[in-house]
Design an enzyme around this catalytic site. Structure first.
Site, mmCIF file in Angstrom:
data_model
loop_
_atom_site.group_PDB
_atom_site.id
_atom_site.type_symbol
_atom_site.label_atom_id
_atom_site.label_comp_id
_atom_site.label_asym_id
_atom_site.label_seq_id
_atom_site.Cartn_x
_atom_site.Cartn_y
_atom_site.Cartn_z
ATOM 1 N N CYS A 1 -0.992 -2.006 -1.470
ATOM 2 C CA CYS A 1 0.473 -2.138 -1.539
ATOM 3 C C CYS A 1 1.083 -0.841 -2.046
ATOM 4 O O CYS A 1 0.708 -0.353 -3.111
ATOM 5 C CB CYS A 1 0.827 -3.296 -2.466
ATOM 6 S SG CYS A 1 2.571 -3.315 -2.907
ATOM 7 N N CYS B 1 2.687 -1.220 -5.729
ATOM 8 C CA CYS B 1 1.924 -1.577 -6.925
ATOM 9 C C CYS B 1 1.660 -0.308 -7.757
ATOM 10 O O CYS B 1 1.516 0.780 -7.198
ATOM 11 C CB CYS B 1 0.611 -2.251 -6.542
ATOM 12 S SG CYS B 1 0.779 -4.043 -6.369
ATOM 13 N N HIS C 1 3.022 -7.776 -8.345
ATOM 14 C CA HIS C 1 3.004 -7.740 -6.882
ATOM 15 C C HIS C 1 3.705 -8.915 -6.193
ATOM 16 O O HIS C 1 4.109 -8.814 -5.036
ATOM 17 C CB HIS C 1 1.551 -7.638 -6.395
ATOM 18 C CG HIS C 1 1.425 -7.566 -4.904
ATOM 19 N ND1 HIS C 1 1.866 -6.480 -4.174
ATOM 20 C CD2 HIS C 1 0.948 -8.464 -4.006
ATOM 21 C CE1 HIS C 1 1.638 -6.709 -2.886
ATOM 22 N NE2 HIS C 1 1.091 -7.900 -2.761
ATOM 23 N N ASN D 1 16.140 -8.476 0.985
ATOM 24 C CA ASN D 1 15.653 -9.399 2.003
ATOM 25 C C ASN D 1 14.411 -10.063 1.459
ATOM 26 O O ASN D 1 13.538 -9.404 0.907
ATOM 27 C CB ASN D 1 15.276 -8.648 3.285
ATOM 28 C CG ASN D 1 16.485 -7.993 3.935
ATOM 29 O OD1 ASN D 1 17.603 -8.481 3.809
ATOM 30 N ND2 ASN D 1 16.251 -6.891 4.623
ATOM 31 N N HIS E 1 5.827 -7.084 -2.053
ATOM 32 C CA HIS E 1 6.098 -6.705 -3.435
ATOM 33 C C HIS E 1 7.613 -6.778 -3.697
ATOM 34 O O HIS E 1 8.391 -6.225 -2.925
ATOM 35 C CB HIS E 1 5.570 -5.284 -3.677
ATOM 36 C CG HIS E 1 5.458 -4.938 -5.118
ATOM 37 N ND1 HIS E 1 4.264 -4.624 -5.718
ATOM 38 C CD2 HIS E 1 6.402 -4.868 -6.084
ATOM 39 C CE1 HIS E 1 4.476 -4.375 -6.996
ATOM 40 N NE2 HIS E 1 5.766 -4.522 -7.247
ATOM 41 N N HIS F 1 11.190 -6.251 -4.089
ATOM 42 C CA HIS F 1 11.997 -5.035 -4.017
ATOM 43 C C HIS F 1 13.333 -5.310 -3.351
ATOM 44 O O HIS F 1 13.487 -6.265 -2.599
ATOM 45 C CB HIS F 1 11.254 -3.935 -3.252
ATOM 46 C CG HIS F 1 11.088 -4.207 -1.780
ATOM 47 N ND1 HIS F 1 10.172 -5.090 -1.276
ATOM 48 C CD2 HIS F 1 11.747 -3.716 -0.705
ATOM 49 C CE1 HIS F 1 10.260 -5.122 0.048
ATOM 50 N NE2 HIS F 1 11.210 -4.311 0.418
ATOM 51 N N GLN G 1 16.823 -3.016 -1.577
ATOM 52 C CA GLN G 1 17.067 -1.758 -0.878
ATOM 53 C C GLN G 1 18.498 -1.294 -1.095
ATOM 54 O O GLN G 1 19.393 -2.103 -1.337
ATOM 55 C CB GLN G 1 16.839 -1.939 0.623
ATOM 56 C CG GLN G 1 15.406 -2.266 0.976
ATOM 57 C CD GLN G 1 15.198 -2.206 2.486
ATOM 58 O OE1 GLN G 1 15.345 -1.144 3.100
ATOM 59 N NE2 GLN G 1 14.884 -3.337 3.078
HETATM 60 ZN ZN ZN Z 1 2.419 -4.620 -4.781
#
Ligand code: ZN
Ligand code: ZN
Ligand code: FE
Length: 332
Positions: free
Chosen positions: A35, A38, A93, A133, A144, A146, A148
């Site tokens: 990932c 991570c 994660h 999203n 993971h 997140h 934007q």
């Molecule tokens: Zn990750």
């Protein structure tokens, strides 16, 4: 390879053409690739709680090339200048916003505010769009947690429409349209979902998606950087509650699109009031809502159900969620 803004003369909107984005990684962990968000990777080393990274496959970039078609008055093109970033919300994660401690979401909100301020100061940035999203059906390529940020060189049409409506309302009534919407929802009460000291969440009277939820600061504030630290803590709280409520609704992890609507970066917009909108794509436990013929072809939404009934369902889900997570407010 094409990388430019193309003008749609029929709709008067820009399209971001990004030929280089085709080779974006698609769910790397399914292929056994590590990932990229991570901790311990080339971009993610060192100690961090929230990490802002440049988007590796940016739709917009400060170094975007000159478009080849520069002088054509009908088929206009412009440089695709802008900034695309990823905000990694936690070193962990897996999870949704509600799975993170309140302090962690508060740090995430503070990071968004810092980025909003920084990007707003760039001379070619007109509007900073923050969004999140979640879920495979929305097309999320990395699991993971997140969000934007797209810092755009123009004001996007949806924001433009809201600004125009708010401006007209202010001129006609001398009040903020969104302040009045909040007062109306509080007065009717049937679609309210959650409230803390500084924020309120409801399924609006005018929802387009079946379980659409909006979050509004109670104070008339045009952008995230103008919130106080205490308000940002309460924004973190309400984001946790809304996402936890969604996950309780059908007892599965609910996909959604979350978007911040804020004032453009240049000029004054005293008539605008920031807010956050959630669009989950489900209309029932096992049925997706598509923006199909009438929705996408005409921009007319059919609402499958009754907003007040969907709000009652959501309120029950929120009630169950509040039994399990710490929270600063309550169901009104
Ligand atoms: Zn990750
Ligand atoms: Zn307002
Ligand atoms: Fe909005």
């Amino acid at each position: 390879m094409s990388h430019e803004l193309r003008w749609n003369p029929l709709l008067g909107t820009w399209i971001i053409v990004a030929g280089h984005r085709k080779k974006r990684p698609w769910r790397p962990e399914e292929k056994g690739i590590r990932c990229p968000f991570c901790p311990g990777g080339p971009e993610t080393s060192g100690e961090w709680d929230v990490l802002v990274l440049p988007n590796k496959y940016p739709a917009l970039s400060p170094e975007a090339p000159e478009p080849r078609r520069k002088e054509d008055p009908l088929y206009r093109a412009e440089r695709a200048v802008g900034v695309c970033e990823v905000v990694v919300e936690t070193p962990q994660h897996e999870g949704d916003l509600c799975d993170l401690p309140l302090e962690q979401v508060h740090k995430f909100i503070n990071a968004l505010s810092e980025e909003y301020k920084r990007l707003s100061g760039m001379d070619y940035i007109e509007c900073v769009m923050i969004f999140r999203n979640k879920g495979a059906v929305i097309g999320v390529s990395l699991h993971h947690p997140h969000s934007q940020i797209y810092a755009l060189p123009f004001v996007p049409p949806r924001i433009e429409v809201e600004l125009r409506r708010c401006k007209e309302y202010m001129e006609r009534h001398g009040r903020c349209l969104i302040c009045d919407i909040i007062a109306k929802e509080v007065d009717e009460g049937t679609r309210l979902l959650y409230e803390n000291k500084h924020f309120i969440a409801f399924l609006p009277y005018f929802a387009m998606w079946p379980y659409e939820v909006h979050i509004y600061p109670k104070r008339h504030v045009p952008s995230i950087d103008q919130l106080t630290d205490e308000e940002r803590l309460h924004l973190a709280d309400i984001l946790r509650v809304v996402t936890a409520g969604y996950n309780k609704l059908f007892d599965f992890s609910m996909p959604y699109i979350m978007v911040f609507h804020q004032k453009p970066t240049k000029g004054d917009y005293p008539y605008y009031h920031m807010h956050i909108e959630f669009y989950p794509p489900y209309r029932e436990k096992d049925k997706l809502k598509y923006a199909a013929g009438i929705e996408w072809g005409a921009w007319v939404f059919t609402y499958d159900g009754v907003p007040e009934e969907k709000a009652a369902e959501l309120r029950n889900a929120f009630r169950r969620a509040l039994e399990q997570i710490e929270h600063l407010g309550d169901i009104p």
